[in-house]
Design a protein around this motif. Structure first.
Motif, PDB file in Angstrom:
ATOM      1  N   PHE A  53     -50.037 -49.874   7.203  1.00  0.00           N
ATOM      2  CA  PHE A  53     -50.801 -49.232   8.259  1.00  0.00           C
ATOM      3  C   PHE A  53     -51.154 -50.263   9.300  1.00  0.00           C
ATOM      4  CE2 PHE A  53     -53.223 -49.643   4.373  1.00  0.00           C
ATOM      5  CZ  PHE A  53     -54.290 -50.455   4.718  1.00  0.00           C
ATOM      6  N   ARG A  57     -51.040 -45.767  12.568  1.00  0.00           N
ATOM      7  CA  ARG A  57     -50.161 -44.949  11.738  1.00  0.00           C
ATOM      8  C   ARG A  57     -50.195 -45.477  10.306  1.00  0.00           C
ATOM      9  NH1 ARG A  57     -46.122 -41.417  12.033  1.00  0.00           N
ATOM     10  NH2 ARG A  57     -46.227 -41.280  14.275  1.00  0.00           N
ATOM     11  N   SER A  59     -47.912 -45.479   6.943  1.00  0.00           N
ATOM     12  CA  SER A  59     -46.564 -45.241   6.440  1.00  0.00           C
ATOM     13  C   SER A  59     -46.524 -45.626   4.973  1.00  0.00           C
ATOM     14  CB  SER A  59     -45.537 -46.075   7.207  1.00  0.00           C
ATOM     15  OG  SER A  59     -45.534 -45.713   8.565  1.00  0.00           O
ATOM     16  N   THR A 104     -39.626 -43.107   3.461  1.00  0.00           N
ATOM     17  CA  THR A 104     -40.883 -43.410   4.140  1.00  0.00           C
ATOM     18  C   THR A 104     -41.445 -42.121   4.717  1.00  0.00           C
ATOM     19  OG1 THR A 104     -40.118 -45.624   4.704  1.00  0.00           O
ATOM     20  CG2 THR A 104     -41.979 -44.761   5.958  1.00  0.00           C
ATOM     21  N   SER A 106     -44.949 -40.699   6.847  1.00  0.00           N
ATOM     22  CA  SER A 106     -46.012 -41.296   7.649  1.00  0.00           C
ATOM     23  C   SER A 106     -46.831 -40.246   8.382  1.00  0.00           C
ATOM     24  CB  SER A 106     -45.434 -42.315   8.632  1.00  0.00           C
ATOM     25  OG  SER A 106     -44.651 -41.689   9.601  1.00  0.00           O
ATOM     26  N   TRP A 107     -48.028 -40.658   8.734  1.00  0.00           N
ATOM     27  CA  TRP A 107     -48.974 -39.842   9.481  1.00  0.00           C
ATOM     28  C   TRP A 107     -49.661 -40.736  10.493  1.00  0.00           C
ATOM     29  CZ3 TRP A 107     -48.463 -40.071   4.241  1.00  0.00           C
ATOM     30  CH2 TRP A 107     -48.078 -38.911   3.581  1.00  0.00           C
ATOM     31  N   THR A 108     -49.942 -40.198  11.665  1.00  0.00           N
ATOM     32  CA  THR A 108     -50.750 -40.957  12.620  1.00  0.00           C
ATOM     33  C   THR A 108     -52.202 -40.856  12.190  1.00  0.00           C
ATOM     34  OG1 THR A 108     -51.154 -39.071  14.091  1.00  0.00           O
ATOM     35  CG2 THR A 108     -49.162 -40.405  14.515  1.00  0.00           C
TER      36      THR A 108
END
Length: 128
Positions: A53, A57, A59, A104, A106-108
């Protein structure tokens, strides 16, 4: 006939069930069944291979059989200092294309409802 009705009424508390869910901790469920036996269930946290991170973001590299994506997970957030995150897989990945290196997801921070640059700790176990 009346004795049967009284007996049935007396047994009603034993036939009911009770479920207690603690949203405070978010990870513990207690079920009390008809025999008043208590079973504690904890949600299984997905083992992750890598967490990264950058303040904008999050990940995470996770195992996959080919169909894993960010929507495969529920992200639970506990408002502590630092903020604690738990990733819980919603359903198993039943595809047949095993991805040895994982995928992978991921999120913001905005998607997670976190402020930019917030300190974050991921509670999932690490699997190398």
């Amino acid at each position: 006939m009346r004795l049967a009705a009284v007996a049935a009424f007396a047994l009603l508390p034993l036939l009911g069930g009770c479920v207690i869910y603690s949203s405070e901790g978010g990870e513990r469920k207690v079920n009390i069944n008809a025999a008043n036996q208590v079973a504690v269930q904890t949600e299984v946290l997905e083992a992750v291979r890598k967490v990264d991170f950058d303040g904008q973001r999050l990940s995470v590299v996770v195992g996959s059989n080919g169909c894993t994506e960010a929507s495969s997970f529920e992200v639970k957030i506990k408002d502590t200092d630092p903020t604690e995150l738990s990733l819980i897989r919603r359903a198993p990945d039943l595809c047949k294309a095993i991805v040895r290196e994982g995928v992978t997801v991921s999120w913001t921070y905005a998607e997670l409802g976190l402020e930019s640059g917030a300190a974050v700790r991921v509670l999932n176990p690490i699997s190398l």
